[in-house]
Scaffold this active site. Sequence first.
Site: not given
Ligand code: LMR
Length: 398
Positions: A130, A211, A246
């Site tokens: 992420w 996570d 989510k």
């Molecule tokens: C995402 O990955 O789109 C979500 O977890 C929202 C974010 O805060 O990035």
Amino acid sequence: MFESLKPVGLDPILSLMIAFREDPRTTKVDLGVGVYMDDRGRTPVMNAVKRAETKLMALENTKSYQGIGGDAEYNKHMLALLLGANHSVIGSGRTTSIQAPGGSGALRVGAEVITRARPNAKLWVGVPTWPNHVPLLGSAGFEIKEYPYYDMETRQINADLMMETLRSVPAGDVVLLHGCCHNPTGADLTNAQWDEITEIALERGFLPFIDTAYQGLGDGLEEDAYGMRVMAEKLPELVIASSCSKNFGLYRERTGSITFVTKNADDAKLVLGQAMSVARQMYSMPPAHGALLVSLILGDEELRSEWTTELEEVRLRILSMRTLLADSIQDNALGMDFSHIKRQKGMFSFLGVKPEHLVRLREEFGIYIVSSTRINLAGINSSNIKYLSDSIRTVLNG
Ligand code: LMR
């Protein structure tokens, strides 16, 4: 004073969300930010949440401060949701869990506590991960190291390279893992791979930091928890950051929790004190509303069962969109294979097209996709699938 500041770009996912909102085209399609949408393109409040809100309105008799660790009932329910109510570590005194402002707040509290315990620990993140993991956790003081995770060619986890790298991680370092529904790739570890990483962590003495933001959206609530449960059982120490954004649809309520499994009950007390001190220094106390709702839902058999049913509908809808999309674009001019989308889990997969395809999709067709080619499968619905798949096939046609 402020003239000395340098301009800084907005996070790529959140800036895409803004660009989408500002696009006037009625045919636009949002495959960007990771938010669940139903077949009508709405992000609904779950019925179980609505009912819990009605209950809370009647029950709530104060808005006074809740305390740094948040709601004690919520913390208890979250621990049971993550690890399973009968997990051996629950009741051993070796766990401590506090409420945090969303999964991101939980990650940050976890990171701050770890860096207080071991200021020189390095944090190993999978590639890719992420995009906010590195700024969010790196600014807690970690030096960031990488391990290979996803192979763009084969469109699956590069397990050999990953395990080889993990076998070189020094004792005392921290390894970030995604509990399930890997963001951004959708490529999840198998149970056997979780077992293997657990063995390596034991051998090497590194600390896994999990996570988990999508429990229930992959294979199911229990199935998605395999990794954290096996690690909590076999390892002396573990950290889990979890989010209710989510799976309860509580995005804006910022509802998360940070859980530590420690070697013994004395360490758990030390960790709890440090986590509370970190929270106090950063935001003082977490917001109450979302956690109170989760606590009401998980503590009431009927509400819990309604929530579980709704979550299962969410999971199955995303799964069906995976098949629908992959089958609709499989026949394309470049002969690209999209079957990986059907095999992967949770909200996301990489589409795997070229950057110029993404630009055309956005500019000509109003289809918004993160630059990594990550798509949110929940943005697909019965009204936009034809437009979406026709547009993808058109840009692949050159
Ligand atoms: C995402 O990955 O789109 C979500 O977890 C929202 C974010 O805060 O990035």
